[in-house]
Design a protein around this motif. Structure first.
Motif, PDB file in Angstrom:
ATOM      1  N   ALA A 110       0.870  -1.161   0.000  1.00 34.04           N
ATOM      2  CA  ALA A 110       0.000   0.000   0.000  1.00 34.04           C
ATOM      3  C   ALA A 110       0.912   1.217   0.000  1.00 34.04           C
ATOM      4  CB  ALA A 110      -0.865  -0.004   1.236  1.00 34.04           C
ATOM      5  N   ARG A 111       0.612   2.189  -0.874  1.00 36.04           N
ATOM      6  CA  ARG A 111       1.558   3.292  -1.015  1.00 36.04           C
ATOM      7  C   ARG A 111       1.146   4.511  -0.208  1.00 36.04           C
ATOM      8  NH1 ARG A 111       4.248   3.975  -6.464  1.00 36.04           N
ATOM      9  NH2 ARG A 111       2.343   4.982  -7.107  1.00 36.04           N
ATOM     10  N   GLY A 112       0.344   4.292   0.813  1.00 37.39           N
ATOM     11  CA  GLY A 112       0.085   5.369   1.755  1.00 37.39           C
ATOM     12  C   GLY A 112      -1.042   6.281   1.345  1.00 37.39           C
ATOM     13  N   CYS A 113      -1.249   7.295   2.180  1.00 42.18           N
ATOM     14  CA  CYS A 113      -2.432   8.123   2.005  1.00 42.18           C
ATOM     15  C   CYS A 113      -2.314   9.042   0.801  1.00 42.18           C
ATOM     16  CB  CYS A 113      -2.704   8.920   3.267  1.00 42.18           C
ATOM     17  SG  CYS A 113      -1.270   9.793   3.871  1.00 42.18           S
ATOM     18  N   GLY A 114      -1.125   9.167   0.189  1.00 43.27           N
ATOM     19  CA  GLY A 114      -0.984   9.984  -1.009  1.00 43.27           C
ATOM     20  C   GLY A 114      -1.403   9.241  -2.269  1.00 43.27           C
ATOM     21  N   ASP A 115      -1.718   7.965  -2.119  1.00 41.94           N
ATOM     22  CA  ASP A 115      -2.042   7.146  -3.280  1.00 41.94           C
ATOM     23  C   ASP A 115      -3.541   7.184  -3.546  1.00 41.94           C
ATOM     24  OD1 ASP A 115      -1.346   5.524  -5.334  1.00 41.94           O
ATOM     25  OD2 ASP A 115      -1.531   3.679  -4.190  1.00 41.94           O
ATOM     26  N   THR A 116      -4.031   8.394  -3.723  1.00 38.94           N
ATOM     27  CA  THR A 116      -5.467   8.632  -3.692  1.00 38.94           C
ATOM     28  C   THR A 116      -6.247   7.922  -4.773  1.00 38.94           C
ATOM     29  OG1 THR A 116      -4.789  10.821  -3.090  1.00 38.94           O
ATOM     30  CG2 THR A 116      -7.121  10.494  -3.472  1.00 38.94           C
ATOM     31  N   PHE A 117      -5.731   7.965  -5.984  1.00 39.73           N
ATOM     32  CA  PHE A 117      -6.535   7.486  -7.095  1.00 39.73           C
ATOM     33  C   PHE A 117      -6.082   6.113  -7.560  1.00 39.73           C
ATOM     34  CE2 PHE A 117      -6.599  12.227  -7.807  1.00 39.73           C
ATOM     35  CZ  PHE A 117      -7.740  12.378  -7.047  1.00 39.73           C
ATOM     36  N   ARG A 130      -5.679   3.622 -11.387  1.00 37.48           N
ATOM     37  CA  ARG A 130      -4.328   3.619 -11.943  1.00 37.48           C
ATOM     38  C   ARG A 130      -4.275   2.892 -13.282  1.00 37.48           C
ATOM     39  NH1 ARG A 130       0.239   4.675  -9.823  1.00 37.48           N
ATOM     40  NH2 ARG A 130      -0.551   4.745  -7.708  1.00 37.48           N
ATOM     41  N   ILE A 178      -1.648   4.210 -15.688  1.00 41.74           N
ATOM     42  CA  ILE A 178      -0.496   4.774 -16.387  1.00 41.74           C
ATOM     43  C   ILE A 178       0.456   3.649 -16.759  1.00 41.74           C
ATOM     44  CG2 ILE A 178       1.582   6.149 -16.069  1.00 41.74           C
ATOM     45  CD1 ILE A 178      -0.158   8.173 -14.622  1.00 41.74           C
ATOM     46  N   ALA A 230      -0.652   4.044   8.417  1.00 43.35           N
ATOM     47  CA  ALA A 230      -0.235   3.840   7.027  1.00 43.35           C
ATOM     48  C   ALA A 230       1.275   3.597   7.031  1.00 43.35           C
ATOM     49  CB  ALA A 230      -0.561   5.092   6.214  1.00 43.35           C
ATOM     50  N   ASN A 252       3.553   4.804   4.911  1.00 44.63           N
ATOM     51  CA  ASN A 252       4.286   5.643   3.966  1.00 44.63           C
ATOM     52  C   ASN A 252       5.321   6.566   4.591  1.00 44.63           C
ATOM     53  OD1 ASN A 252       1.905   6.715   5.067  1.00 44.63           O
ATOM     54  ND2 ASN A 252       1.755   8.270   3.485  1.00 44.63           N
ATOM     55  N   GLY A 274      -4.441   5.990   6.136  1.00 46.25           N
ATOM     56  CA  GLY A 274      -4.117   5.109   5.016  1.00 46.25           C
ATOM     57  C   GLY A 274      -4.887   5.393   3.752  1.00 46.25           C
ATOM     58  N   GLY A 275      -4.759   4.452   2.817  1.00 46.88           N
ATOM     59  CA  GLY A 275      -5.403   4.568   1.516  1.00 46.88           C
ATOM     60  C   GLY A 275      -6.866   4.153   1.591  1.00 46.88           C
ATOM     61  N   PRO A 301      -7.779   8.893   2.259  1.00 46.54           N
ATOM     62  CA  PRO A 301      -6.720   9.236   1.322  1.00 46.54           C
ATOM     63  C   PRO A 301      -6.893  10.663   0.761  1.00 46.54           C
ATOM     64  CG  PRO A 301      -8.366   7.918   0.241  1.00 46.54           C
ATOM     65  CD  PRO A 301      -8.826   8.067   1.656  1.00 46.54           C
ATOM     66  N   LYS A 302      -5.814  11.276   0.447  1.00 44.81           N
ATOM     67  CA  LYS A 302      -5.857  12.665  -0.025  1.00 44.81           C
ATOM     68  C   LYS A 302      -4.855  12.880  -1.159  1.00 44.81           C
ATOM     69  CE  LYS A 302      -8.620  14.368   3.249  1.00 44.81           C
ATOM     70  NZ  LYS A 302      -9.811  15.180   3.041  1.00 44.81           N
ATOM     71  N   TYR A 303      -5.024  13.986  -1.819  1.00 41.39           N
ATOM     72  CA  TYR A 303      -4.158  14.350  -2.957  1.00 41.39           C
ATOM     73  C   TYR A 303      -3.779  15.810  -2.750  1.00 41.39           C
ATOM     74  CZ  TYR A 303      -2.975  14.669  -8.017  1.00 41.39           C
ATOM     75  OH  TYR A 303      -2.364  14.815  -9.237  1.00 41.39           O
ATOM     76  N   ARG A 308       5.091  10.146  -0.988  1.00 41.67           N
ATOM     77  CA  ARG A 308       4.025   9.203  -0.629  1.00 41.67           C
ATOM     78  C   ARG A 308       3.060   9.770   0.397  1.00 41.67           C
ATOM     79  NH1 ARG A 308       6.341   3.503   0.693  1.00 41.67           N
ATOM     80  NH2 ARG A 308       7.886   4.673   1.854  1.00 41.67           N
ATOM     81  N   ALA A 309       3.413  10.898   1.000  1.00 41.19           N
ATOM     82  CA  ALA A 309       2.516  11.504   1.981  1.00 41.19           C
ATOM     83  C   ALA A 309       1.354  12.176   1.249  1.00 41.19           C
ATOM     84  CB  ALA A 309       3.266  12.525   2.816  1.00 41.19           C
ATOM     85  N   CYS A 310       0.212  12.230   1.920  1.00 45.35           N
ATOM     86  CA  CYS A 310      -0.955  12.843   1.278  1.00 45.35           C
ATOM     87  C   CYS A 310      -0.749  14.343   1.068  1.00 45.35           C
ATOM     88  CB  CYS A 310      -2.204  12.585   2.098  1.00 45.35           C
ATOM     89  SG  CYS A 310      -1.959  12.798   3.852  1.00 45.35           S
ATOM     90  N   GLN A 353       1.428  16.452  -6.252  1.00 50.22           N
ATOM     91  CA  GLN A 353       1.549  15.532  -7.393  1.00 50.22           C
ATOM     92  C   GLN A 353       1.402  16.317  -8.703  1.00 50.22           C
ATOM     93  OE1 GLN A 353       2.399  12.563  -6.504  1.00 50.22           O
ATOM     94  NE2 GLN A 353       1.683  12.462  -4.384  1.00 50.22           N
ATOM     95  N   ALA A 393      -1.355  10.012  -9.377  1.00 45.34           N
ATOM     96  CA  ALA A 393      -0.063  10.144  -8.697  1.00 45.34           C
ATOM     97  C   ALA A 393       0.849   8.972  -9.050  1.00 45.34           C
ATOM     98  CB  ALA A 393      -0.278  10.194  -7.190  1.00 45.34           C
ATOM     99  N   VAL A 394       2.051   9.280  -9.502  1.00 43.73           N
ATOM    100  CA  VAL A 394       3.047   8.235  -9.767  1.00 43.73           C
ATOM    101  C   VAL A 394       4.009   8.154  -8.576  1.00 43.73           C
ATOM    102  CG1 VAL A 394       4.960   7.559 -11.293  1.00 43.73           C
ATOM    103  CG2 VAL A 394       2.859   8.478 -12.249  1.00 43.73           C
ATOM    104  N   GLN A 395       4.236   9.305  -7.931  1.00 47.87           N
ATOM    105  CA  GLN A 395       5.106   9.439  -6.766  1.00 47.87           C
ATOM    106  C   GLN A 395       6.586   9.273  -7.133  1.00 47.87           C
ATOM    107  OE1 GLN A 395       3.334   6.585  -4.022  1.00 47.87           O
ATOM    108  NE2 GLN A 395       1.668   7.970  -3.545  1.00 47.87           N
TER     109      GLN A 395
END
Lengths: 376, 424
Positions: free
Chosen positions: A363-370, A374, A376, B114, B116, B198-199, B222-224, B258-260, B264, B341-343
């Motif tokens: 799991a890539r954490g809370c920044g992996d929103t969408f 995926r 791409i 999470a 990350n 988390g996600g 989860p956030k962006y 990787r943090a919300c 991105q 997000a590719v990160q």
């Protein structure tokens, strides 16, 4: 720097016609690099998307010093772009990957030259494993999977490619009214009754071979005493790994059902984006690149070639495609480079083993929103 | 043993069930509730100093910021903001007008973390302890990723009579396989308050677990997050633009994006002075100054290779990428959208006509907007619109990942106490 005139078509022909596993790696590097440099340059001139790819992310072809310098085109690009180097009138067939989970399939345009080369190249490789004799051919799939038309799936392309070694072709599975595939036992038993005593050829996709043929035959206590059978199979191991079926177990139990040696069960690695270029297991269980193609295993992050013994992302190179930019493809698979020029089987060049599909490991954490979207 | 416990000594098998751990934690509730809040703040302030000096923790990613955040002044401000201006509510009833008010712990705080950000567990644990809750914390990965080392240093912290090792009696940091539904249910049912980081998938699964009627749930993610550079900043003083870009690049590189709160997509207004490509090159120069990433998995490498090729092959897009492998990537386009997000140092720079164009893209899914505006009136106007749309933070570039209160629109400590009134 001006390119020296080079008849790359003739070079490719020579590579296809010649022995497939005799070139030492250093010599192969030199021969293939000349062809790929010229081919990529030509395709970039007529395929604008590929031209932009080389301009923006690559280096000029004349500066490439090894096969590892050829810019890597990720295999997913064939899903996002229709990459053609020939006008529509010259496309004789379009190959399509199977599209899972609603994803777009790859679309590969094939012209006459490429189609002809693919057929002969596959034949040239398989000849080294099967010998020159045509054999009765049992396809562990349904006839519908190989139906002819303007488009062809990965399964269809493989079934038809192997079919060049067939004296007669039979199909072991049939479609149910629900669209599933089931074993056609009368047809299978009839095939073995007639041909078990002579050299025969079988081909199927790994998971289907296991679930529709081997397991079902074991349930019925069937053994076919086909001591001269060779089974070629291809496809992912993920579903079998989930059932805790190892490659060793697959070979042993499949061989037991057929009545042949486990060494006659040959896995090969290949993809719709490079039809004709297959990497077949040798007796030592290693995969070898044919003369007209190569493999480079790349380190994650740096994308540099790995050292012997190291795992990484598999890149496949091929001189066959003339109608699309499939010369250097970064796959979505992982493998390990086992050696160069020194496989116990005697074949030259780099040899490797496929290990697994690349998947999101964590799991890539809370920044992996969408993440669900995926693509791409 | 299926439950592993992370202690200052490392990770070790602990139990087959959470029951003994929960019983042990509950025995400490009374004792913890009686520790004066000043002592807790002083203990964490000692911990803040120690983690910067201790060789076990000083090189952990985010350690410097964690230390600053644990500083006495910051924690006092945090408590004031969260506790109606008076942290003493945590120590007992305080007069409020003609009546009294107290902030009591919820009880047992169950936290699903999470994986990350290495220091993230501390940003959840410390508020829960300041609110005097006993804590059952489940890490995302079997690798404690530095949490064992942080606990070891916390165990050695001291303030007066209070020792960190004692405080850790009120804490159980554990790991078990996330597929283990029985243990997840046990943890949820033991909780008086749940904190979930988390996600989307993790949040959905944990929220669906049974819980006691009084048990509240605090969800982070989860956030962006995005950035926005206005025309004035792009056309104005080059040094200020360079600073803003350097700040964004810091925000992108920390925690490998990787943090919300990591940007991105960064939007920039079309302007008369700098083309999209030129701004991309400023980002590229800043990225080139970063040390190489320590490593990268095959999946992310492949994602980066894919996005580079897609942007390179498209006639309406462009890309600038590091030549030393998948180190950093600047994707350029004019598509008004939040890009997937590719990160791992992959940023999408999107040129827009005017900053107002992005307002329709904002929603509660967008956590932080990094703002590099030359006109402060416009920045305020944007922040008002963004806040109405659901955005939680608008901050200058360079501090997007700085954890603060409120976070995701929530005052965490306030959610971790029960407000009790006394009217005589």
């Amino acid at each position: 720097m001006p390119h020296e005139p080079l008849d790359i078509d003739q070079q490719v022909e020579d590579l296809i016609r010649g022995p497939q596993y005799a070139l030492p790696q250093a010599e192969k590097d030199r021969v293939l690099l000349d062809v790929l440099r010229e081919r990529c340059h030509k395709i970039a001139l007529v395929c604008p998307a590929y031209g932009r790819f080389l301009d923006r992310l690559g280096t000029p072809p004349e500066t490439w010093r090894s096969l590892a310098d050829v810019p890597l085109l990720p295999v997913a690009m064939f899903k996002h772009f229709f990459l053609t180097a020939v006008p529509p009138s010259e496309i004789v067939r379009e190959l399509h990957s199977s599209s899972t989970s609603g994803q777009r399939p790859s679309r590969i345009p094939i012209d006459k030259t490429t189609a002809f080369r693919q057929t002969r190249a596959l034949a040239s490789i398989l000849k080294e494993h099967l010998g020159g004799q045509r054999r009765p051919y049992l396809v562990l799939d349904a006839a519908e999977s190989a139906a002819a038309g303007d488009t062809l799936s990965a399964r269809g392309a493989a079934i038809r490619g192997v079919g060049n070694f067939a004296s007669q072709t039979f199909f072991a599975l049939r479609k149910t009214p629900e669209g599933d595939l089931e074993s056609d036992w009368p047809a299978i038993e009839d095939f073995f009754r007639k041909y078990a005593a002579q050299p025969i050829l079988l081909f199927g996709f790994t998971f289907m071979v296991w679930t529709r043929f081997v397991e079902r035959a074991e349930e019925r206590n069937l053994q076919f005493n086909a001591s001269q059978a060779i089974l070629l199979h291809s496809g992912g191991w993920k579903k079998l790994a989930a059932r805790a079926v190892s490659k060793e177990q697959f070979n042993r139990r499949t061989a037991a059902v057929l009545g042949c040696s486990p060494e006659a069960i040959l896995d090969f690695y290949g993809m719709i984006e490079q039809v004709g270029t297959v990497f077949v297991d040798c007796a030592s269980g290693n995969k070898h690149a044919p003369a007209f193609a190569d493999v480079v295993i790349r380190r994650p992050h740096t994308l540099e070639p790995v050292a012997v013994g190291e795992a990484g992302i598999i890149e496949v190179l091929s001189t066959l495609p003339a109608s699309y930019p499939g010369q250097a493809i970064l796959t979505e698979d992982q493998g390990v480079l086992l050696g160069v020029d020194d496989c116990p089987c005697g074949r030259k060049g780099s040899y490797f083993r496929f290990t697994k599909r690349i998947e999101q490991a964590e799991a890539r954490g809370c920044g992996d929103t969408f993440a669900q979207a995926r693509e791409i | 043993m299926v439950v592993f416990r992370i202690t200052p000594e490392g990770m070790h098998p602990a139990a087959d069930s959470l029951e003994p751990l929960v019983e042990g934690l509950n025995l400490n509730r009374e004792w913890l509730a009686k520790i004066p809040i000043d002592n807790l703040v002083a203990l964490f302030a000692d911990f803040a100093g120690k983690i910067l000096r201790d060789p076990r923790t000083k090189s952990l990613e985010g350690c410097m910021f964690l230390s600053a955040w644990l500083g006495e002044n910051n924690l006092r401000q945090l408590l004031q903001l969260n506790l109606n201006g008076n942290p003493a509510y945590l120590d007992g009833f305080q007069p409020l007008g003609r009546n009294y008010l107290a902030a009591k712990p919820q009880g047992l705080a169950a936290m699903w973390m999470a994986g990350n950000v290495a220091t993230l567990p501390m940003f959840s644990l410390v508020p829960a302890l300041l609110a005097k809750n006993v804590c059952l914390m489940k890490l995302a990965d079997p690798d404690p990723a530095g949490m064992d080392k942080l606990l070891a240093v916390l165990a050695e912290a001291q303030a007066g009579e209070l020792r960190g090792a004692e405080l850790l009696e009120a804490v159980a940091v554990i790991w078990f396989d996330y597929h283990n539904r029985a243990l997840n249910e046990q943890m949820s049912l033991a909780a008086d308050v749940k904190i979930v980081w988390g996600g989307a998938e993790a949040i959905r699964a944990i929220s669906a677990l049974p819980r006691r009627e009084h048990c509240g749930e605090i969800v982070f993610g989860p956030k962006y997050s995005i950035g926005l550079i206005d025309r004035e900043r792009l056309e104005g003083d080059p040094a200020k633009l360079e600073d803003a870009v350097a700040g964004f690049v810091r925000d992108i590189s920390v925690f490998d994006q990787r943090a919300c709160s990591a940007p991105q997509t960064i939007f920039l207004e079309r302007n008369a002075k700098r083309s999209l490509r030129e701004v991309g090159e400023i980002f590229a120069r800043q990225f080139a100054k970063l040390p190489p990433k320590p490593g990268l998995d095959s999946y992310t490498t492949m994602q980066i290779a894919n996005v580079r090729a897609r942007w390179a092959m498209d006639e309406n897009r462009d890309v600038i990428a590091s030549t030393d492998g998948a180190n950093w990537t600047v994707c350029l386009d004019r598509e008004l959208a939040l890009k997937e997000a590719v990160q791992s140092r992959t940023i999408f720079l999107t040129e827009i006509e005017a900053w107002r164009d992005i307002i329709p893209l904002l929603s509660p899914k967008v956590q932080t907007v990094g703002l590099a505006f030359g006109r402060s009136e416009d920045a305020l106007e944007f922040a008002e619109a963004a806040a109405r749309a659901g955005v939680a933070r608008c901050v200058r570039p360079g501090i997007m990942n700085n954890y603060e209160s409120p976070w995701d629109g929530k005052l965490l400590i306030n959610h971790l106490v029960r407000w009790v009134t006394l009217k005589l």
